[in-house]
Motif scaffolding. Structure first.
Motif, PDB file in Angstrom:
ATOM      1  N   ILE A   1     -18.577 117.733   5.560  1.00 17.81           N
ATOM      2  CA  ILE A   1     -17.707 116.787   4.853  1.00 17.81           C
ATOM      3  C   ILE A   1     -18.177 116.664   3.408  1.00 17.81           C
ATOM      4  O   ILE A   1     -19.372 116.495   3.142  1.00 17.81           O
ATOM      5  CB  ILE A   1     -17.732 115.399   5.518  1.00 17.81           C
ATOM      6  N   ASP A   2     -17.244 116.746   2.464  1.00 18.41           N
ATOM      7  CA  ASP A   2     -17.579 116.554   1.054  1.00 18.41           C
ATOM      8  C   ASP A   2     -17.756 115.072   0.753  1.00 18.41           C
ATOM      9  O   ASP A   2     -16.870 114.256   1.043  1.00 18.41           O
ATOM     10  CB  ASP A   2     -16.482 117.122   0.156  1.00 18.41           C
ATOM     11  N   VAL A   3     -18.888 114.733   0.163  1.00 16.09           N
ATOM     12  CA  VAL A   3     -19.185 113.365  -0.264  1.00 16.09           C
ATOM     13  C   VAL A   3     -19.318 113.375  -1.784  1.00 16.09           C
ATOM     14  O   VAL A   3     -20.024 114.224  -2.343  1.00 16.09           O
ATOM     15  CB  VAL A   3     -20.491 112.834   0.363  1.00 16.09           C
ATOM     16  N   SER A   4     -18.647 112.461  -2.450  1.00 16.64           N
ATOM     17  CA  SER A   4     -18.743 112.371  -3.907  1.00 16.64           C
ATOM     18  C   SER A   4     -19.060 110.937  -4.297  1.00 16.64           C
ATOM     19  O   SER A   4     -18.826 109.997  -3.529  1.00 16.64           O
ATOM     20  CB  SER A   4     -17.440 112.823  -4.576  1.00 16.64           C
TER      21      SER A   4
ATOM     22  N   SER B   1     -19.940 104.207  -6.485  1.00 15.11           N
ATOM     23  CA  SER B   1     -19.005 104.067  -5.374  1.00 15.11           C
ATOM     24  C   SER B   1     -18.824 105.436  -4.724  1.00 15.11           C
ATOM     25  O   SER B   1     -18.560 106.418  -5.423  1.00 15.11           O
ATOM     26  CB  SER B   1     -17.654 103.542  -5.855  1.00 15.11           C
ATOM     27  N   PRO B   2     -18.946 105.530  -3.378  1.00 19.60           N
ATOM     28  CA  PRO B   2     -18.812 106.818  -2.697  1.00 19.60           C
ATOM     29  C   PRO B   2     -17.376 107.083  -2.249  1.00 19.60           C
ATOM     30  O   PRO B   2     -16.562 106.162  -2.119  1.00 19.60           O
ATOM     31  CB  PRO B   2     -19.732 106.654  -1.487  1.00 19.60           C
ATOM     32  N   ALA B   3     -17.088 108.344  -1.984  1.00 23.52           N
ATOM     33  CA  ALA B   3     -15.797 108.750  -1.433  1.00 23.52           C
ATOM     34  C   ALA B   3     -16.019 109.983  -0.572  1.00 23.52           C
ATOM     35  O   ALA B   3     -16.962 110.752  -0.791  1.00 23.52           O
ATOM     36  CB  ALA B   3     -14.793 109.044  -2.544  1.00 23.52           C
ATOM     37  N   VAL B   4     -15.139 110.177   0.431  1.00 30.26           N
ATOM     38  CA  VAL B   4     -15.218 111.348   1.303  1.00 30.26           C
ATOM     39  C   VAL B   4     -13.834 111.954   1.447  1.00 30.26           C
ATOM     40  O   VAL B   4     -12.819 111.320   1.148  1.00 30.26           O
ATOM     41  CB  VAL B   4     -15.776 110.990   2.702  1.00 30.26           C
ATOM     42  N   ASP B   5     -13.806 113.203   1.935  1.00 32.14           N
ATOM     43  CA  ASP B   5     -12.528 113.876   2.154  1.00 32.14           C
ATOM     44  C   ASP B   5     -12.214 113.902   3.649  1.00 32.14           C
ATOM     45  O   ASP B   5     -12.683 113.051   4.408  1.00 32.14           O
ATOM     46  CB  ASP B   5     -12.563 115.288   1.560  1.00 32.14           C
ATOM     47  N   ALA B   6     -11.426 114.857   4.084  1.00 34.98           N
ATOM     48  CA  ALA B   6     -11.088 115.092   5.496  1.00 34.98           C
ATOM     49  C   ALA B   6     -10.291 113.950   6.113  1.00 34.98           C
ATOM     50  O   ALA B   6     -10.303 113.766   7.330  1.00 34.98           O
ATOM     51  CB  ALA B   6     -12.358 115.352   6.322  1.00 34.98           C
ATOM     52  N   GLY B   7      -9.596 113.163   5.277  1.00 35.48           N
ATOM     53  CA  GLY B   7      -8.757 112.103   5.811  1.00 35.48           C
ATOM     54  C   GLY B   7      -9.518 110.922   6.367  1.00 35.48           C
ATOM     55  O   GLY B   7      -8.948 110.092   7.082  1.00 35.48           O
ATOM     56  N   LEU B   8     -10.803 110.811   6.051  1.00 34.97           N
ATOM     57  CA  LEU B   8     -11.612 109.695   6.521  1.00 34.97           C
ATOM     58  C   LEU B   8     -11.614 108.575   5.488  1.00 34.97           C
ATOM     59  O   LEU B   8     -11.312 108.793   4.312  1.00 34.97           O
ATOM     60  CB  LEU B   8     -13.046 110.159   6.784  1.00 34.97           C
ATOM     61  N   VAL B   9     -11.969 107.375   5.908  1.00 34.68           N
ATOM     62  CA  VAL B   9     -12.081 106.245   4.990  1.00 34.68           C
ATOM     63  C   VAL B   9     -13.470 105.640   5.106  1.00 34.68           C
ATOM     64  O   VAL B   9     -14.135 105.736   6.150  1.00 34.68           O
ATOM     65  CB  VAL B   9     -11.007 105.170   5.266  1.00 34.68           C
TER      66      VAL B   9
ATOM     67  N   SER C   1     -32.345 108.769  -6.943  1.00 30.62           N
ATOM     68  CA  SER C   1     -31.741 109.679  -5.968  1.00 30.62           C
ATOM     69  C   SER C   1     -31.148 108.888  -4.813  1.00 30.62           C
ATOM     70  O   SER C   1     -31.493 107.724  -4.583  1.00 30.62           O
ATOM     71  CB  SER C   1     -32.783 110.669  -5.434  1.00 30.62           C
ATOM     72  N   VAL C   2     -30.241 109.551  -4.091  1.00 28.72           N
ATOM     73  CA  VAL C   2     -29.649 108.998  -2.870  1.00 28.72           C
ATOM     74  C   VAL C   2     -29.913 109.982  -1.740  1.00 28.72           C
ATOM     75  O   VAL C   2     -29.691 111.191  -1.888  1.00 28.72           O
ATOM     76  CB  VAL C   2     -28.129 108.780  -3.024  1.00 28.72           C
ATOM     77  N   ASP C   3     -30.403 109.479  -0.613  1.00 31.23           N
ATOM     78  CA  ASP C   3     -30.624 110.304   0.570  1.00 31.23           C
ATOM     79  C   ASP C   3     -29.897 109.627   1.727  1.00 31.23           C
ATOM     80  O   ASP C   3     -30.258 108.516   2.129  1.00 31.23           O
ATOM     81  CB  ASP C   3     -32.116 110.424   0.871  1.00 31.23           C
ATOM     82  N   GLY C   4     -28.829 110.277   2.237  1.00 30.23           N
ATOM     83  CA  GLY C   4     -27.995 109.583   3.203  1.00 30.23           C
ATOM     84  C   GLY C   4     -27.547 110.423   4.372  1.00 30.23           C
ATOM     85  O   GLY C   4     -27.763 111.635   4.426  1.00 30.23           O
ATOM     86  N   VAL C   5     -26.899 109.725   5.316  1.00 28.93           N
ATOM     87  CA  VAL C   5     -26.285 110.381   6.460  1.00 28.93           C
ATOM     88  C   VAL C   5     -24.896 109.780   6.654  1.00 28.93           C
ATOM     89  O   VAL C   5     -24.716 108.559   6.565  1.00 28.93           O
ATOM     90  CB  VAL C   5     -27.140 110.232   7.739  1.00 28.93           C
ATOM     91  N   LEU C   6     -23.924 110.647   6.887  1.00 28.87           N
ATOM     92  CA  LEU C   6     -22.543 110.238   7.129  1.00 28.87           C
ATOM     93  C   LEU C   6     -22.256 110.423   8.613  1.00 28.87           C
ATOM     94  O   LEU C   6     -22.516 111.492   9.176  1.00 28.87           O
ATOM     95  CB  LEU C   6     -21.594 111.095   6.290  1.00 28.87           C
TER      96      LEU C   6
ATOM     97  N   LYS D   1     -21.852 118.653   0.207  1.00 23.25           N
ATOM     98  CA  LYS D   1     -21.345 118.807   1.573  1.00 23.25           C
ATOM     99  C   LYS D   1     -22.433 118.413   2.569  1.00 23.25           C
ATOM    100  O   LYS D   1     -23.603 118.769   2.410  1.00 23.25           O
ATOM    101  CB  LYS D   1     -20.893 120.247   1.806  1.00 23.25           C
ATOM    102  N   THR D   2     -22.044 117.663   3.592  1.00 29.91           N
ATOM    103  CA  THR D   2     -23.010 117.260   4.613  1.00 29.91           C
ATOM    104  C   THR D   2     -23.438 118.464   5.449  1.00 29.91           C
ATOM    105  O   THR D   2     -22.658 119.392   5.680  1.00 29.91           O
ATOM    106  CB  THR D   2     -22.407 116.192   5.542  1.00 29.91           C
ATOM    107  N   ASN D   3     -24.700 118.428   5.917  1.00 34.62           N
ATOM    108  CA  ASN D   3     -25.180 119.516   6.772  1.00 34.62           C
ATOM    109  C   ASN D   3     -24.779 119.252   8.223  1.00 34.62           C
ATOM    110  O   ASN D   3     -24.004 118.329   8.512  1.00 34.62           O
ATOM    111  CB  ASN D   3     -26.689 119.704   6.611  1.00 34.62           C
ATOM    112  N   GLN D   4     -25.323 120.008   9.141  1.00 36.46           N
ATOM    113  CA  GLN D   4     -24.905 119.912  10.542  1.00 36.46           C
ATOM    114  C   GLN D   4     -25.241 118.560  11.163  1.00 36.46           C
ATOM    115  O   GLN D   4     -24.653 118.166  12.182  1.00 36.46           O
ATOM    116  CB  GLN D   4     -25.576 121.021  11.356  1.00 36.46           C
ATOM    117  N   ASP D   5     -26.176 117.826  10.563  1.00 36.30           N
ATOM    118  CA  ASP D   5     -26.546 116.506  11.079  1.00 36.30           C
ATOM    119  C   ASP D   5     -25.887 115.365  10.308  1.00 36.30           C
ATOM    120  O   ASP D   5     -26.197 114.193  10.547  1.00 36.30           O
ATOM    121  CB  ASP D   5     -28.063 116.330  11.027  1.00 36.30           C
ATOM    122  N   GLY D   6     -25.008 115.715   9.365  1.00 33.32           N
ATOM    123  CA  GLY D   6     -24.356 114.690   8.558  1.00 33.32           C
ATOM    124  C   GLY D   6     -25.162 114.251   7.350  1.00 33.32           C
ATOM    125  O   GLY D   6     -24.781 113.305   6.652  1.00 33.32           O
TER     126      GLY D   6
END
Length: 360
Positions: free
Chosen positions: A172-175, A207-215, A148-153, A189-194
């Motif tokens: 933010i969608d994380v894939s 390898s991770p990726a995000v949306d919303a125009g972020l890198v 499993s992966v447990d993370g914060v963006l 999708k990240t929760n209110q705390d990321g």
């Protein structure tokens, strides 16, 4: 007196015999000449791997003959493995390796398991001219595991290089894509705390990726049979705020001239942009400037400039006309400017492209 040269190559015995035959039919004394022979061994670090493990091992080659060997190549066949580049590969894959008689070389390797449900194998063979080839194979079992992966963006709002409370990015969608076998997990999708999580996924490299125009920085998550904690810093694209302009000081240069370029970087955003470096010579042509970044000062890789918010920064760059430019009749320059040193390869600002004539 004429003579002819007869050669007998006994590959199996590793001996080369040269005999001189005179025009009168007499045979001079045979002169045995040794040729190289080899002993090759492939060894894996373990007999059994979990699917999320890195596979490490080594290939040992010994020249057991009595003469030196040149022009050697190593041919490797992998089963269910993806190799990682090693420093020795260019030499041993290109037929440029050599090995003195009696000498040994140990070539380490690291590889990634492709499918957690299948065994792995590494087979190697040393090749060249006029010697007995040798090959060897090593195998290991693979146990499919899950983790499993447990993370914060987060977005580093205060610029201190670490995650602080309140910096998490919500909604933010994380894939991720990867694993053994390779696949793509549905985005979360990240929760209110990321915070985000991927649970019970096949072990392996992701390898991770995000949306919303972020890198994101270039990174690989190695998921094993446990929970992997991740703190992931997203950034806005440099190109959202930074504009880059390059200008040559002349439209014509002699082949032995030094060029002078003015680089102008303008930050239209509300936050400073640290660690900005340049990548030029994107085409690899011999008439491009910026081939080795000589003269680019703190815009070179490993250094970097900070462009303050709502400010313009200029740098003067001097470098000789490239050696191959005269045959083309011109030089040109175009660059990317980004936070490459921090691993953010995407979202760089693209400069204009300039050119100038080159004369003898």
């Amino acid at each position: 007196m004429g003579y002819s040269l007869l050669r007998r190559i006994a590959v199996g015995s590793g001996a080369l015999t040269v005999a001189l035959t005179t025009a009168f039919g007499g045979v001079a004394a045979a002169v045995p000449q040794s040729v190289p022979s080899f002993d090759l061994t492939v060894a894996l670090g373990q007999s059994t791997y979990n699917s999320g493990d890195d596979v490490t091992g080594s290939i040992t080659i010994t020249n057991t003959g009595s003469t030196d060997a040149d022009g050697l190549s190593l041919v490797i066949s992998n089963t269910n493995l993806q190799p990682e580049p090693q420093d020795w590969m260019n030499q041993w894959y290109g037929g440029r390796a050599s090995l003195a008689h009696g000498a040994s070389v140990v070539l380490p390797f690291r590889e990634t398991i492709l499918d957690g449900g299948k065994p792995i194998a590494v087979e190697a063979e040393v090749q060249g001219f006029n010697f007995a080839k040798d090959s060897n194979i090593a195998t290991a079992a693979v146990i499919a595991t899950r983790g499993s992966v447990d993370g914060v963006l987060y977005l580093d709002a205060n610029g201190n290089g670490q995650y602080d409370a309140g910096e998490g990015l919500a909604g933010i969608d994380v894939s991720v894509s990867g694993g053994a076998p390779w696949h793509s997990e549905p985005a979360v999708k990240t929760n209110q705390d990321g915070h985000f999580a991927f649970t019970d996924i096949p072990s392996g490299a992701y390898s991770p990726a995000v949306d919303a125009g972020l890198v994101l920085p270039y990174t690989t998550w190695h998921v094993k049979d446990q929970t992997l904690p991740i703190t992931l810093e997203a950034r806005h694209k440099v190109s959202d705020a930074l504009t880059a302009v390059v200008a040559l000081d002349s439209d014509t240069y002699a082949a032995d001239d030094t060029t002078h370029t003015t680089v102008t970087l303008t930050n239209n955003g509300d936050h400073d942009l640290p660690g900005i470096t340049a990548k030029c010579d994107l085409s690899g042509e011999p008439n491009t400037l910026g081939q080795n970044m000589t003269g680019w000062g703190d815009l070179q890789a490993g250094q970097g400039v900070t462009v303050p918010a709502h400010a313009t920064l200029t740098r003067q760059v001097s470098e000789p006309v490239p050696a191959g430019a005269l045959s083309y009749g011109h030089i040109y320059l175009g660059c990317l400017f980004g936070q490459f040193g921090a691993g953010y390869e995407d979202g760089a600002a693209v400069s204009n492209t300039v050119s100038a004539r080159v004369t003898a």
